[in-house]
Design an enzyme around this catalytic site. Structure first.
Site, PDB file in Angstrom:
ATOM      1  N   ARG A  89       0.737  -1.327  -0.125  1.00 36.60           N
ATOM      2  CA  ARG A  89       0.005  -0.008   0.046  1.00 36.60           C
ATOM      3  C   ARG A  89       0.654   1.226   0.189  1.00 36.60           C
ATOM      4  NH1 ARG A  89      -3.976   1.376   5.061  1.00 36.60           N
ATOM      5  NH2 ARG A  89      -2.257   2.090   5.865  1.00 36.60           N
ATOM      6  N   THR A 106      -0.904   7.734  -0.956  1.00 40.46           N
ATOM      7  CA  THR A 106      -1.985   7.895  -2.002  1.00 40.46           C
ATOM      8  C   THR A 106      -3.256   6.577  -1.103  1.00 40.46           C
ATOM      9  OG1 THR A 106      -1.268   6.174  -3.498  1.00 40.46           O
ATOM     10  CG2 THR A 106      -0.810   8.331  -4.005  1.00 40.46           C
ATOM     11  N   ASP A 142       1.835  -2.018  12.328  1.00 37.50           N
ATOM     12  CA  ASP A 142       2.130  -2.309  11.092  1.00 37.50           C
ATOM     13  C   ASP A 142       2.602  -3.659  10.928  1.00 37.50           C
ATOM     14  OD1 ASP A 142       3.422  -1.042   8.199  1.00 37.50           O
ATOM     15  OD2 ASP A 142       3.852  -2.961   8.693  1.00 37.50           O
ATOM     16  N   ASP A 162       5.924  -4.766   9.545  1.00 40.50           N
ATOM     17  CA  ASP A 162       6.948  -4.501  10.601  1.00 40.50           C
ATOM     18  C   ASP A 162       7.211  -5.131  11.837  1.00 40.50           C
ATOM     19  OD1 ASP A 162       7.342  -2.479   8.715  1.00 40.50           O
ATOM     20  OD2 ASP A 162       6.947  -0.730   9.942  1.00 40.50           O
TER      21      ASP A 162
HETATM   22  O1  LIG Z   1      -6.445  -2.690   3.328  1.00 41.46           O
HETATM   23  P1  LIG Z   1      -5.532  -1.678   3.097  1.00 41.46           P
HETATM   24  O2  LIG Z   1      -5.400  -0.267   3.434  1.00 41.46           O
HETATM   25  O3  LIG Z   1      -5.004  -1.949   1.628  1.00 41.46           O
HETATM   26  O4  LIG Z   1      -4.118  -2.084   4.065  1.00 41.46           O
HETATM   27  C1  LIG Z   1      -3.753  -3.439   4.220  1.00 41.46           C
HETATM   28  C2  LIG Z   1      -2.562  -3.658   3.507  1.00 41.46           C
HETATM   29  O5  LIG Z   1      -1.503  -3.165   4.194  1.00 41.46           O
HETATM   30  C3  LIG Z   1      -0.531  -4.008   4.804  1.00 41.46           C
HETATM   31  O6  LIG Z   1       0.579  -4.225   3.965  1.00 41.46           O
HETATM   32  P2  LIG Z   1       1.738  -3.217   3.504  1.00 41.46           P
HETATM   33  O7  LIG Z   1       1.282  -2.342   2.194  1.00 41.46           O
HETATM   34  O8  LIG Z   1       2.106  -2.616   4.944  1.00 41.46           O
HETATM   35  O9  LIG Z   1       2.766  -4.275   3.068  1.00 41.46           O
HETATM   36  P3  LIG Z   1       3.806  -5.154   4.116  1.00 41.46           P
HETATM   37  O10 LIG Z   1       2.888  -6.584   4.269  1.00 41.46           O
HETATM   38  O11 LIG Z   1       4.874  -5.245   3.290  1.00 41.46           O
HETATM   39  O12 LIG Z   1       3.883  -4.450   5.188  1.00 41.46           O
HETATM   40  C4  LIG Z   1      -1.216  -5.230   5.148  1.00 41.46           C
HETATM   41  O13 LIG Z   1      -0.664  -6.417   5.182  1.00 41.46           O
HETATM   42  C5  LIG Z   1      -2.265  -5.366   4.111  1.00 41.46           C
HETATM   43  O14 LIG Z   1      -1.862  -5.799   2.875  1.00 41.46           O
HETATM   44  O1  LIG Z   2      -3.259  -0.995  10.803  1.00 41.93           O
HETATM   45  C1  LIG Z   2      -2.941  -1.312   9.752  1.00 41.93           C
HETATM   46  C2  LIG Z   2      -3.134  -0.980   8.484  1.00 41.93           C
HETATM   47  C3  LIG Z   2      -2.549  -1.223   7.378  1.00 41.93           C
HETATM   48  N1  LIG Z   2      -1.522  -2.158   7.359  1.00 41.93           N
HETATM   49  C4  LIG Z   2      -0.999  -2.417   8.626  1.00 41.93           C
HETATM   50  O2  LIG Z   2      -0.218  -3.153   8.574  1.00 41.93           O
HETATM   51  N2  LIG Z   2      -1.784  -2.065   9.803  1.00 41.93           N
HETATM   52 MG   LIG Z   3       3.233  -2.943   6.235  1.00 41.84          MG
END
Ligand SMILES: O=P(O)(O)OC[C@H]1O[C@H](OP(=O)(O)OP(=O)(O)O)[C@H](O)[C@@H]1O
Ligand SMILES: O=c1cc[nH]c(=O)[nH]1
Ligand SMILES: [Mg+2]
Length: 211
Positions: free
Chosen positions: A103, A107, A201, A204
């Site tokens: 994400r 944006t 997150d 993370d």
């Molecule tokens: O419903 P949304 O608003 O689209 O957000 C959710 C997404 O955000 C996080 O991933 P992230 O983009 O942080 O990637 P990561 O798993 O590499 O940390 C999570 O694991 C989802 O995939």
């Molecule tokens: O709360 C949140 C939202 C998006 N992605 C995450 O990992 N945590």
């Molecule tokens: Mg993430």
């Protein structure tokens, strides 16, 4: 689209420890796996099976086997990878494909940076793993992609969902064969589109801060 919030004291307890900001990565990873196994028990209730004849030490009988092709499990990298082990423990014969999605934190748009899935998913049952359903943008794109490839039904296993994201999916995936299985539907999203109370997150917390 169906939404199932799993109501079980073991799920609630493990989720509480997971949310705690003092829980370190190794414990977070272990609890994520355990939670997925509990959620997967509910999520696989409608997995396709067929009768199979076997011989016990005593007699012949008819049991149950997965229908072929077996389910396809798709973790959404990065955070969904932390859920894979918990799922494959329960469904060891499942095939596994991968979607890498992130994400854009400004944006909030989800971009796909990696894809390793069978080209043809016609008739397949697919289980998507992603711990967080926040705005719903990531899962909306993932599920639409799987249907375009021919998937028959898609079950998403999540740890937390925001009501805002569920509403988006209800609108955009209306009439499709999608089920969301989630440990908790939380209160809301904050101004940065993080889930409240949430767990921060997920990527993370599983793997450390991404560069
Ligand atoms: O419903 P949304 O608003 O689209 O957000 C959710 C997404 O955000 C996080 O991933 P992230 O983009 O942080 O990637 P990561 O798993 O590499 O940390 C999570 O694991 C989802 O995939
Ligand atoms: O709360 C949140 C939202 C998006 N992605 C995450 O990992 N945590
Ligand atoms: Mg993430």
């Amino acid at each position: 689209m169906r939404v199932l919030e799993v109501d079980h004291p073991l799920v609630a307890h493990k989720l509480t420890v997971l949310r705690d900001k003092t829980t370190p990565s190794p414990v977070f990873r272990q609890l994520t796996e355990e939670l997925v196994t509990l959620l997967a028990y509910e999520a696989t209730r409608d997995v396709r099976t067929e009768p199979v004849e076997i011989e016990t030490p005593v007699t012949r009988t008819v049991g149950t086997a997965f229908t072929k092709p077996t389910p396809l499990v798709v973790p959404i990298l990065r955070a969904g990878l932390g859920m894979l082990e918990g799922m494959t423990k329960l469904v060891p014969t499942a095939e596994v494909g991968f979607l890498g999605m992130a994400r854009n934190e400004e944006t909030l748009e989800a971009i796909t940076y990696a894809e390793r899935l069978p080209a043809d998913l016609t008739g397949r049952q697919v289980f998507v793993l992603d711990p967080m359903l926040a705005t719903g943008g990531t899962l909306r794109e993932a599920v639409k992609f799987l249907f375009r490839r021919g998937a028959a039904d898609v079950t998403c296993i999540c740890l937390l969902a925001a009501p805002e994201g569920l509403k988006v999916l209800e609108e955009e995936l209306a009439g499709t064969n999608v089920t969301i299985v989630v440990a908790s539907i939380d209160e809301k999203l904050d101004e940065k589109a993080y889930i409240v109370p949430g767990l921060g997150d997920a990527g993370d917390r599983l793997y450390g801060v991404a560069g």
